[in-house]
Structures are given as C-alpha cells and as structure tokens.
Design an enzyme around this catalytic site. Structure first.
Site, PDB file in Angstrom:
ATOM      1  N   GLY A 124       9.596  93.107  73.448  1.00 30.56           N
ATOM      2  CA  GLY A 124       8.749  91.933  73.297  1.00 30.56           C
ATOM      3  C   GLY A 124       8.311  91.599  71.881  1.00 30.56           C
ATOM      4  N   GLU A 141      11.403  99.315  73.744  1.00 30.69           N
ATOM      5  CA  GLU A 141      12.770  98.797  73.895  1.00 30.69           C
ATOM      6  C   GLU A 141      12.883  97.381  73.334  1.00 30.69           C
ATOM      7  OE1 GLU A 141      13.010 100.026  78.031  1.00 30.69           O
ATOM      8  OE2 GLU A 141      12.268  98.079  78.679  1.00 30.69           O
ATOM      9  N   PRO A 142      12.831  97.270  72.020  1.00 29.55           N
ATOM     10  CA  PRO A 142      12.917  95.944  71.394  1.00 29.55           C
ATOM     11  C   PRO A 142      14.339  95.398  71.387  1.00 29.55           C
ATOM     12  CG  PRO A 142      12.801  97.662  69.728  1.00 29.55           C
ATOM     13  CD  PRO A 142      12.723  98.358  71.055  1.00 29.55           C
ATOM     14  N   ARG A 163      14.909  91.387  70.671  1.00 29.43           N
ATOM     15  CA  ARG A 163      14.846  90.265  69.743  1.00 29.43           C
ATOM     16  C   ARG A 163      14.626  90.717  68.296  1.00 29.43           C
ATOM     17  NH1 ARG A 163      13.373  85.157  71.346  1.00 29.43           N
ATOM     18  NH2 ARG A 163      12.567  86.047  73.272  1.00 29.43           N
ATOM     19  N   CYS A 206      26.622  66.746  78.879  1.00 31.88           N
ATOM     20  CA  CYS A 206      26.217  65.549  79.612  1.00 31.88           C
ATOM     21  C   CYS A 206      24.757  65.558  80.063  1.00 31.88           C
ATOM     22  CB  CYS A 206      27.110  65.433  80.838  1.00 31.88           C
ATOM     23  SG  CYS A 206      26.902  66.873  81.897  1.00 31.88           S
ATOM     24  N   TYR A 244      19.653  86.478  72.175  1.00 26.77           N
ATOM     25  CA  TYR A 244      19.741  85.560  73.318  1.00 26.77           C
ATOM     26  C   TYR A 244      20.403  84.239  72.930  1.00 26.77           C
ATOM     27  CZ  TYR A 244      16.329  89.045  74.698  1.00 26.77           C
ATOM     28  OH  TYR A 244      15.701  90.243  74.931  1.00 26.77           O
TER      29      TYR A 244
END
Ligand SMILES: Cc1ncc(COP(=O)(O)O)c(C=O)c1O
Ligand SMILES: N[C@@H](CCCC[NH3+])C(=O)O
Length: 428
Positions: A255, A290-291, A293, A361, A390
């Site tokens: 996080g 548990e990073p 990002r 579209c 991500y």
C-alpha cells in the site's frame, strides 16, 4: 517487534547489489521530467508505439530504499504490480521475496528464481485449480506460505493434505488507499472478520504451521487522511496480533503510495517505518510488508504517438495510439498520470488545454481532459509517467487491440508486442 528480526533473504551478494544502487543518492521519486527524452525517442523509433519503457536500475534503487527504511523486515514484492520477468529478477537480486495473488504469479516467481520459502501465496477466494497447482508445487519442495482469508480455505487445504506454512489474513475493518475500489481493509471479501480471527487461528494451529497474521489496508496510501487511516489500521492489527500471540511475523500488507503529480511530495519512508514500529511496539514478532507500487511505479513510462489533432484552440484533442487497453488506470480510477511531450521543440510551443484520448470506442478512453500541454502536432511522441505499477499488468485486448511491447531502458525487449495473430490464437 523483536530485536533479533532478520531479513527474509540472506544479506549476501544480492542485497549488496541493491545497496550498490545507493539509496542515499537515489531520489525518493523519479519524475517524468527526469527521463532522457532523446533516449526514449530512440527507443520509440526502434520499437514503435505504444510502448512501455522500464528502467530496471530504478527497480533496484526502490528496493534498496525500502531495505534501508525497513532493515529488519521481511519484504515481499507484490508481484501483481509488474510481473515482467526482468523486474522479478531485479527484485529477487535485491533480496526481496515475492507475494503472489494467484497460482500464475507463484509460477512466475518460482521461475524467476525466488526460493519457495521467500514466496507467499495470498489466496483470496482461491479457484480449485490454483490451490491444486500451489499444493503440487509445495509437494515438489517449494516451501511457500499460503495466506488464508477464510475458514473454508483452510478446509480446502486440509482436503488436499497440505500441512505447510499458513498465515491468517484478518480484516481489521478499516482500509486506506487512492480509490474506494482498492481499499481492501474494510471490504467483506477480504480476510477473516476481526471477531473471528482468534477462533480461526485456534482451528488452524493443530493442522498447519501457522506462522503469521496478515492484513492489507489497501493500495496507494498517500496523504494525511490515508496515513491517519493507516495508523488506525495498524493499531487494530496490533491488537489482533496481541490476541492470537505466538507469531513469527505480522504482515501489514502493501500500500505504500507514490506521488503521481509533479507537485506532490513523496512519502517519507522513514516516517512510515516509524509509525509502523510505534503501532506494533511490544509485539514479539518480525515485521513483514508486501509493497508493489512503491517498487515499480516510477520505473516505467508509456510512450505513445499523436496521430490526430483536432478541435478549436480551446478544446484541442490529441488522438494517440495508446488507449485504456494499454493503461487502464485513468479510465478505471480516474487516476492522474503526468504527460510530457518528448518533441525537442515542445518547449518553444504555446501551451493550451489538451484532451489526450486513445483509439477505444469509449468516452472513458481519455488520459486527461483540458490539461495544459504544448500544442500537439501529428507525429509527436508523448510519455505518460509512473506507469510501472498496474500499467502493463492491467492491459487488455479489448477492441481487439494487441497489447503493447515493454522494453528496458537499456534497450532489451522484456515483453514482445502482441500480434494480430496472437489475438485469435486461442480460438477453435
Ligand atoms: C494482499 C496485497 N498485498 C500487497 C498489495 C500491494 O499493494 P501496493 O502495490 O499498493 O503496495 C496488494 C494490492 O493492493 C494486495 O492486495
Ligand atoms: N490496480 C490498482 C491497485 C490494486 C492493488 C491490488 N490489490 C491500481 O492501479 O492502483
């Protein structure tokens, strides 16, 4: 936290490699403006666009800064953020373990050379075939840990004869993160409700090697409000850990957020570490984190070329060849990503409000609306920043658009561009 806590992976050469990245000298965030425009242009010419460009050295630097801030913690990289094998190898070489969200991620981690006992599988409503595969790899000698968020999952592991390491995921009832869709702490689908945690531990202990308590507040924790919520989350986790006792470690999840806007300051990692230490003070267990990002976000950019310019000066639209299929975050979370023109003459151009939109579209296929940018011209090369986490991972083939390629800053092809033939490869 206990004083004799040791890193999950032996110091050894690989940790030294990460230390070589020199956390002292590495800036807390790599801004989009810091990327070398000429180098990116050359890479785009060679590999075409849309294109992810990933700086593997930056991955190592980010790991080194994490290690410096959490010297005694078990650090497990959340593989879901970026699964490129070269990224996994850089993380492994930096001495971190791997946290995996599926059997597929466990397979990738093992194939990238992580030791089984440095691998956690976080089983959220795990499909049968994921449990089958992971238990099979455990039987074959991968001494991994399975993080379990429901009594049902324990039963399903018992049925398979699994009696290895288990960590119990609690839902402490409070979450944090950049968007409601990624705040897991209070969402009912995750973890054992706080009031049932002691009971689940008691039922698991005779049958498994129960090593830890786990909780995850959410993703992209950044800013005062989030940090306050995270504190509350930590306090609740500490209470739960105190209740169940006899733990090797307490895993407070991932996080750690990064700034996405140029004018946002990066988090002070040492302050985050101090807050965690304070809240978990007195527990006789190692800290685990548990990073995802934080390790990879600023290690990649997405290059895209302008193919269409239209609209009056005040409502300019730059149509580009990347879309929500290449980078979903703006469409899914209204996420902000910096955009920079890599054209040498862009500094001399006037700025105007520009909407940058892709070929898909849907009206949501827009990277920004009315953002001040140098007036675009057809053929311009643009870069979107902070896409290492991500970004590629959430790419899809919607609208039958092949997924982009991913190239290292050094010029090595990490992931090939999908072809039109790939799109129909699985059809029968
Ligand atoms: C269980 C778990 N651990 C770790 C992470 C990594 O989060 P982040 O990338 O925000 O560090 C996530 C994603 O939110 C997660 O669901
Ligand atoms: N995909 C999310 C993060 C989710 C983290 C996984 N639990 C994002 O891009 O911000």
């Amino acid at each position: 936290m206990s004083d004799d806590a040791t890193p999950v992976t032996d110091g050894g050469e690989s940790v030294a490699d990460a230390a070589d990245a020199d956390p002292e000298d590495s800036p807390a965030i790599r801004r989009l403006a810091d990327w070398d425009a000429d180098r990116l242009s050359d890479i785009a010419d060679e590999h075409d666009t849309p294109l992810y460009v990933t700086d593997l050295d930056r991955v190592a630097e980010n790991c080194a800064r994490l290690r410096a801030a959490f010297p005694d913690a078990d650090l497990r990289y959340a593989v879901k953020a970026n699964t490129a094998r070269a990224v996994l190898e850089a993380v492994r070489d930096a001495g971190l373990g791997a946290e995996c969200a599926s059997a597929g991620e466990v397979r990738r981690a093992l194939d990238a050379g992580f030791d089984g006992d440095d691998v956690d599988y976080t089983a959220v409503n795990p499909p049968e075939r994921d449990l089958d595969a992971v238990v099979e790899w455990w039987e074959d000698g991968a001494d991994l840990t399975i993080t379990v968020g429901a009594a049902d999952t324990l039963d399903r592991l018992r049925e398979r004869g699994y009696d290895g390491r288990v960590c119990v995921r609690a839902n402490p009832g409070v979450g944090a993160g950049h968007h409601e869709k990624v705040r897991t702490g209070g969402a009912a689908k995750f973890g054992v409700p706080a009031e049932r945690v002691a009971e689940v531990f008691a039922s698991a202990r005779p049958d498994f090697d129960v090593v830890g308590l786990h909780a995850h507040a959410g993703s992209g924790i950044h800013g005062d409000e989030d940090l306050a919520a995270h504190r509350e989350f930590l306090a609740r986790v500490a209470d739960l850990a105190g209740d169940v006792g006899d733990l090797e470690y307490v895993n407070v999840g991932g996080g750690i957020g990064v700034p996405y806007r140029d004018d946002e300051e990066p988090l002070d990692l040492d302050a985050v570490a101090a807050a965690i230490r304070e809240e978990l003070d007195g527990l006789d267990a190692r800290l685990a984190l548990e990073p995802g990002r934080y390790v990879v976000a600023d290690a990649a950019v997405l290059l895209t070329r302008v193919n269409t310019v239209k609209g009056a000066p005040n409502e300019l639209v730059a149509g580009v060849d990347a879309g929500m299929t290449d980078l979903l975050r703006p469409a899914m979370y209204d996420a902000f990503h910096e955009i920079r023109s890599l054209e040498p003459d862009s500094v001399d151009r006037e700025e105007a409000p520009v909407t940058v939109a892709g070929p898909i579209c849907e009206s949501g296929d827009t990277f920004c609306e009315g953002r001040p940018l140098p007036v675009p011209e057809r053929g311009d090369l643009l870069a979107l920043g902070n896409v290492g986490a991500y970004g590629y991972e959430m790419a899809s083939t919607y609208n039958s658009r092949p997924r982009p390629a991913d190239v290292s800053l050094a010029g090595e092809l990490l992931r090939e561009r999908e072809s039109l033939a790939d799109l129909t490869r699985l059809e029968r």
